[in-house]
Enzyme design. Sequence first.
Site, PDB file in Angstrom:
ATOM      1  N   LYS A  34       0.731  -1.322   0.046  1.00 54.19           N
ATOM      2  CA  LYS A  34       0.058  -0.018  -0.133  1.00 54.19           C
ATOM      3  C   LYS A  34       1.129   0.941   0.064  1.00 54.19           C
ATOM      4  O   LYS A  34       1.707   1.841   1.125  1.00 54.19           O
ATOM      5  CB  LYS A  34      -0.220  -0.034   1.038  1.00 54.19           C
ATOM      6  CG  LYS A  34      -1.571   1.203   1.447  1.00 54.19           C
ATOM      7  CD  LYS A  34      -2.989   1.517   0.481  1.00 54.19           C
ATOM      8  CE  LYS A  34      -3.196   3.242   0.636  1.00 54.19           C
ATOM      9  NZ  LYS A  34      -3.919   3.111   1.884  1.00 54.19           N
TER      10      LYS A  34
ATOM     11  N   HIS B  81       0.819   4.898   0.287  1.00 54.87           N
ATOM     12  CA  HIS B  81      -0.053   6.029   1.516  1.00 54.87           C
ATOM     13  C   HIS B  81       0.308   7.752   1.448  1.00 54.87           C
ATOM     14  O   HIS B  81       1.977   7.054   1.712  1.00 54.87           O
ATOM     15  CB  HIS B  81      -0.325   5.406   2.728  1.00 54.87           C
ATOM     16  CG  HIS B  81      -1.349   6.226   3.364  1.00 54.87           C
ATOM     17  ND1 HIS B  81      -1.321   7.645   3.488  1.00 54.87           N
ATOM     18  CD2 HIS B  81      -2.988   5.711   4.280  1.00 54.87           C
ATOM     19  CE1 HIS B  81      -2.760   8.449   4.166  1.00 54.87           C
ATOM     20  NE2 HIS B  81      -3.238   6.837   3.634  1.00 54.87           N
TER      21      HIS B  81
ATOM     22  N   HIS C  51      -3.428   5.536  -2.772  1.00 51.67           N
ATOM     23  CA  HIS C  51      -3.541   6.659  -1.684  1.00 51.67           C
ATOM     24  C   HIS C  51      -2.196   7.701  -2.104  1.00 51.67           C
ATOM     25  O   HIS C  51      -1.332   7.762  -1.790  1.00 51.67           O
ATOM     26  CB  HIS C  51      -3.446   6.386   0.019  1.00 51.67           C
ATOM     27  CG  HIS C  51      -4.046   8.008  -0.047  1.00 51.67           C
ATOM     28  ND1 HIS C  51      -5.260   7.597   1.698  1.00 51.67           N
ATOM     29  CD2 HIS C  51      -4.155   9.125   0.279  1.00 51.67           C
ATOM     30  CE1 HIS C  51      -5.403   9.113   1.594  1.00 51.67           C
ATOM     31  NE2 HIS C  51      -4.786   9.910   1.255  1.00 51.67           N
TER      32      HIS C  51
ATOM     33  N   HIS D  57     -10.597   5.034  -2.925  1.00 55.04           N
ATOM     34  CA  HIS D  57     -10.931   6.054  -2.465  1.00 55.04           C
ATOM     35  C   HIS D  57     -10.714   6.932  -4.187  1.00 55.04           C
ATOM     36  O   HIS D  57      -9.956   7.955  -3.814  1.00 55.04           O
ATOM     37  CB  HIS D  57     -10.917   7.155  -1.130  1.00 55.04           C
ATOM     38  CG  HIS D  57      -9.848   6.944  -0.657  1.00 55.04           C
ATOM     39  ND1 HIS D  57      -8.407   7.682  -1.192  1.00 55.04           N
ATOM     40  CD2 HIS D  57      -9.669   6.361   0.774  1.00 55.04           C
ATOM     41  CE1 HIS D  57      -8.135   7.315  -0.110  1.00 55.04           C
ATOM     42  NE2 HIS D  57      -8.061   6.812   0.448  1.00 55.04           N
TER      43      HIS D  57
ATOM     44  N   HIS E  69      -6.333  11.559   9.900  1.00 56.79           N
ATOM     45  CA  HIS E  69      -5.585  12.202   9.642  1.00 56.79           C
ATOM     46  C   HIS E  69      -4.736  13.004  10.676  1.00 56.79           C
ATOM     47  O   HIS E  69      -3.733  13.263  10.010  1.00 56.79           O
ATOM     48  CB  HIS E  69      -5.542  12.657   7.863  1.00 56.79           C
ATOM     49  CG  HIS E  69      -5.953  11.184   7.855  1.00 56.79           C
ATOM     50  ND1 HIS E  69      -4.292  10.618   6.449  1.00 56.79           N
ATOM     51  CD2 HIS E  69      -7.000  11.200   6.251  1.00 56.79           C
ATOM     52  CE1 HIS E  69      -5.340  10.132   5.498  1.00 56.79           C
ATOM     53  NE2 HIS E  69      -6.958   9.921   6.347  1.00 56.79           N
TER      54      HIS E  69
ATOM     55  N   ASP F 159     -12.613   1.279   4.503  1.00 58.13           N
ATOM     56  CA  ASP F 159     -11.982   1.975   4.949  1.00 58.13           C
ATOM     57  C   ASP F 159     -12.053   2.309   6.517  1.00 58.13           C
ATOM     58  O   ASP F 159     -12.100   3.300   7.072  1.00 58.13           O
ATOM     59  CB  ASP F 159     -12.065   3.621   4.230  1.00 58.13           C
ATOM     60  CG  ASP F 159     -10.775   4.843   4.804  1.00 58.13           C
ATOM     61  OD1 ASP F 159      -9.550   3.452   5.176  1.00 58.13           O
ATOM     62  OD2 ASP F 159     -10.780   5.826   3.998  1.00 58.13           O
TER      63      ASP F 159
END
EC number: 3.5.1.5
Length: 570
Positions: free
Chosen positions: A219, A221, A248, A274, A322, A362
């Site tokens: 992943k 990110h 992402h 997303h 976040h 998510d």
Amino acid sequence: MPYKISRAAYAGMFGPTTGDKVRLADTELFIEIEKDFTTYGEEVKFGGGKVIRDGMGQSQVTRADGAVDTVITNAVIVDHSGIYKADIGLKNGRIAAIGKAGNPDMQPGVNIIVGPGTEAIAGEGKIVTAGGMDSHIHFIAPQQIEEALMSGMTCMLGGGTGPAHGTLATTCTPGPWHIARMIEAADAFPMNLAFAGKGNASLPGALTEMVLAGATSLKLHEDWGTTPGAIDCCLSVADDYDVQVMIHTDTLNESGFVEDTIGAIKGRTIHAFHTEGAGGGHAPDIIKICGQPNVIPSSTNPTRPYTVNTIAEHLDMLMVCHHLSPSIPEDIAFAESRIRKETIAAEDILHDIGAFSIISSDSQAMGRVGEVAIRTWQTADKMKRQRGRLKEENGDNDNFRVRRYIAKYTINPAIAHGLSHEIGSVETGKRADLVLWNPAFFGVKPDMVLLGGSIAAAPMGDPNASIPTPQPVHYRPMFASYGKSLTNSSVTFVSQASLDAGLKGRLGVAKELVAVKNTRGGISKASMIHNDLTPEIEVDPETYDVRANGELLTCEPATVLPMAQRYFLF
């Protein structure tokens, strides 16, 4: 002369048949049974005075000679492949046959043998679907797994180590040590699980060791730095080891814009999380990436569908997820740049035309783990109400739209992540990870969840009552959630390279470790069933208006949704 029975009486006894229509929950979606595999007059049904009795619908055939372990009778199957009525035979934890069950010694056309060793699950008046797959999991809390199971999910893929701050924000299990601990923990849960390593690195060594430790995917990110160099390096490792990459992208456009990300991907297959952008990604135009033939675009469920509450809840949600501060102006600007009503409205339509391919949660990181199915069908319902019937429909029903939407959380994530040889559809040979639904509660509250052919979860009444139905009725784990039945009923997915390196012996886990495969050049957006459209997307940088092939994509927010409060009074 054969006995004639009214359609209503037949449906009441054996469930709907060819040509009958069924409403899904309280939506405006209606399915029509396309085919019934039964032989009229030879249907099998369990119960007092019914058919599955010794010498009648039950044969003398042993398991060794072909009788199935379990038969689900007269079920309406809703799958990407079609909407039809059939019996389903399960054996060795897999779907052994779909068709006509019974006693071949006295009934014609039987391809599912019912014997003395066969259990019966009554599918009359029920819908059967493949267990759902949630491909965007932050493993923040182990309690998510039970929540997901009780909503009809049977596979969860993502990353994390618990409520560490890296996991609260990113779907990564970083490093071989953490990956090993998560694979060991998987033995405790009635769920098929798969773990993603961290993909953010400019040199391949650390990524390679994560794949060899069992990561099924990597992943990328933005919170770890999704730079063009990291994107290129991560995809190169994935190509070497046949694992998927999820991305992402860079909301702040610090290391490049969407065009730079597309350039760094270099036409290689990638799963874009997303893709609308509220969950993160190049602001304001990451949504353009859904038109790329090598990009598999997905949504997370808080933006599904666009409602009058969507924008307001997202700002607070994003600040928490976040690690942002409401007292820092730059943090507020970061949050506001990601939440755009224009792109969220366009996302509804892009799902409806099949340009977005997957819906996921998510979980606890701007997403609700128990609402993947609900949000999918709410989106489908909203689009039918606002856009009418799809041009692909054949007959007075919503079969094609239903097949398009169910593919978004069953077969398509399974294909994207190399699991479709095992899960993702109601298909002979695949794992018997199945969900039974009462049509009135479809997509909201399952009747029963099977993992590997055994019942893992179901609503159950007071255990001290004289029958199973007295209150309080709520979801409870069943026998496939305990002991060795648990570890024999579900699996942990890993990379083939890790199996070749002796992972099973090294960790000594009880669950079977199953390798992912065909995640790279063998698949693309074109592999996404009923969801493979690649329109040219434009985003106005001032107004955020979205156009697909020149057509403005906009819709009103919903003020009322189905599958909502009326189902959750208790």
